[in-house]
Write a protein that holds these residues in place. Structure first.
Motif, PDB file in Angstrom:
ATOM      1  N   MET A 116       0.846  -1.167   0.000  1.00 34.40           N
ATOM      2  CA  MET A 116       0.000   0.000   0.000  1.00 34.40           C
ATOM      3  C   MET A 116       0.895   1.235   0.000  1.00 34.40           C
ATOM      4  O   MET A 116       1.837   1.328   0.781  1.00 34.40           O
ATOM      5  N   LEU A 117       0.571   2.160  -0.888  1.00 30.42           N
ATOM      6  CA  LEU A 117       1.275   3.432  -0.954  1.00 30.42           C
ATOM      7  C   LEU A 117       0.376   4.509  -0.371  1.00 30.42           C
ATOM      8  O   LEU A 117      -0.805   4.587  -0.729  1.00 30.42           O
ATOM      9  N   ASP A 118       0.922   5.330   0.494  1.00 30.20           N
ATOM     10  CA  ASP A 118       0.196   6.444   1.103  1.00 30.20           C
ATOM     11  C   ASP A 118       0.898   7.730   0.695  1.00 30.20           C
ATOM     12  O   ASP A 118       1.998   8.023   1.161  1.00 30.20           O
ATOM     13  N   MET A 140      -1.256   8.630  -9.285  1.00 25.81           N
ATOM     14  CA  MET A 140      -1.907   7.547  -8.546  1.00 25.81           C
ATOM     15  C   MET A 140      -2.312   6.425  -9.509  1.00 25.81           C
ATOM     16  O   MET A 140      -2.125   5.249  -9.207  1.00 25.81           O
ATOM     17  N   ALA A 141      -2.839   6.805 -10.664  1.00 27.39           N
ATOM     18  CA  ALA A 141      -3.241   5.808 -11.662  1.00 27.39           C
ATOM     19  C   ALA A 141      -2.038   5.017 -12.166  1.00 27.39           C
ATOM     20  O   ALA A 141      -2.125   3.809 -12.379  1.00 27.39           O
ATOM     21  N   GLU A 142      -0.910   5.681 -12.347  1.00 29.96           N
ATOM     22  CA  GLU A 142       0.320   5.010 -12.795  1.00 29.96           C
ATOM     23  C   GLU A 142       0.820   4.003 -11.764  1.00 29.96           C
ATOM     24  O   GLU A 142       1.388   2.985 -12.124  1.00 29.96           O
ATOM     25  N   LEU A 143       0.622   4.319 -10.493  1.00 30.03           N
ATOM     26  CA  LEU A 143       1.233   3.539  -9.419  1.00 30.03           C
ATOM     27  C   LEU A 143       0.360   2.423  -8.857  1.00 30.03           C
ATOM     28  O   LEU A 143       0.836   1.626  -8.069  1.00 30.03           O
ATOM     29  N   ALA A 172       9.228  11.261  -6.821  1.00 31.18           N
ATOM     30  CA  ALA A 172       9.937  10.349  -5.905  1.00 31.18           C
ATOM     31  C   ALA A 172      10.096   8.973  -6.553  1.00 31.18           C
ATOM     32  O   ALA A 172       9.258   8.546  -7.347  1.00 31.18           O
ATOM     33  N   PRO A 173      11.167   8.273  -6.209  1.00 35.23           N
ATOM     34  CA  PRO A 173      11.392   6.936  -6.775  1.00 35.23           C
ATOM     35  C   PRO A 173      10.470   5.883  -6.145  1.00 35.23           C
ATOM     36  O   PRO A 173      10.834   5.220  -5.184  1.00 35.23           O
ATOM     37  N   LEU A 174       9.281   5.784  -6.688  1.00 35.99           N
ATOM     38  CA  LEU A 174       8.295   4.828  -6.197  1.00 35.99           C
ATOM     39  C   LEU A 174       8.201   3.720  -7.232  1.00 35.99           C
ATOM     40  O   LEU A 174       7.671   3.923  -8.322  1.00 35.99           O
ATOM     41  N   GLU A 175       8.731   2.562  -6.892  1.00 37.68           N
ATOM     42  CA  GLU A 175       8.848   1.476  -7.859  1.00 37.68           C
ATOM     43  C   GLU A 175       7.675   0.517  -7.801  1.00 37.68           C
ATOM     44  O   GLU A 175       7.134   0.247  -6.738  1.00 37.68           O
ATOM     45  N   GLY A 176       7.347  -0.007  -8.959  1.00 37.18           N
ATOM     46  CA  GLY A 176       6.338  -1.048  -9.044  1.00 37.18           C
ATOM     47  C   GLY A 176       4.934  -0.521  -8.965  1.00 37.18           C
ATOM     48  O   GLY A 176       4.681   0.675  -8.929  1.00 37.18           O
ATOM     49  N   VAL A 198      -3.462   2.726  -3.503  1.00 37.15           N
ATOM     50  CA  VAL A 198      -2.787   4.015  -3.311  1.00 37.15           C
ATOM     51  C   VAL A 198      -3.750   4.921  -2.559  1.00 37.15           C
ATOM     52  O   VAL A 198      -4.898   5.102  -2.974  1.00 37.15           O
ATOM     53  N   LEU A 199      -3.275   5.457  -1.444  1.00 40.73           N
ATOM     54  CA  LEU A 199      -4.065   6.363  -0.607  1.00 40.73           C
ATOM     55  C   LEU A 199      -3.578   7.796  -0.768  1.00 40.73           C
ATOM     56  O   LEU A 199      -2.379   8.030  -0.926  1.00 40.73           O
TER      57      LEU A 199
END
Length: 145
Positions: free
Chosen positions: A1-3, A85-88, A57-61, A66-67
């Motif tokens: 989960m990404l916040d 958010m859609a990409e991640l 930011a380097p947010l991989e995968g 996503v919050l």
């Protein structure tokens, strides 16, 4: 989960206690990440902290969820963050948006914009549907608090 803009980790604590296998906090404020680190130390490797703007930011995968809670109140370029958010996400995005009402709206505007020089943004349901639809989200569920 990404916040995105996960701040001090209050939401992270709740989702990790509920069984999330990982919580990533991407926040521009190092002070908030420090608070998050202290609050969530007991979760060890399940917590990842990323200092920087969520746009770059380097947010991989891809993340299951996503919050972005309490985040869009202050974003003039909401469309950029919704696209990110859609990409991640490979699953769902959950976001909160301020809603204007005739009681709270003027007080909030005075408090944030006039007194504290902090612009705030309000969104209509139509604008939210456009934001998320144009970013590629197919099913958009809006619930009012």
């Amino acid at each position: 989960m990404l916040d995105i803009g996960g701040g001090s980790g209050r939401v992270g604590e709740l989702v990790l206690e509920a069984g999330a296998r990982e919580w990533v906090n991407a926040d521009i404020a190092q002070e908030m990440l420090d608070l998050s680190q202290k609050r969530l130390a007991r979760f060890g490797d399940k917590v990842k902290l990323v200092h920087g703007d969520a746009l770059t930011a380097p947010l991989e995968g891809k993340f299951d969820i996503v919050l972005a809670l309490g985040f869009f109140d202050y974003q003039s370029d909401a469309h950029l963050f919704v696209r990110r958010m859609a990409e991640l996400t490979s699953g769902s995005a959950v976001a909160s948006f301020p809603r204007w009402n005739w009681l709270k709206g003027p007080v909030r505007k005075l408090r944030y914009e006039v007194i504290n020089n902090c612009p705030i943004f309000n969104y209509t349901e139509r604008e939210l549907r456009f934001l998320f639809g144009s970013a590629g989200f197919g099913h958009i569920l809006i619930r009012q608090g």
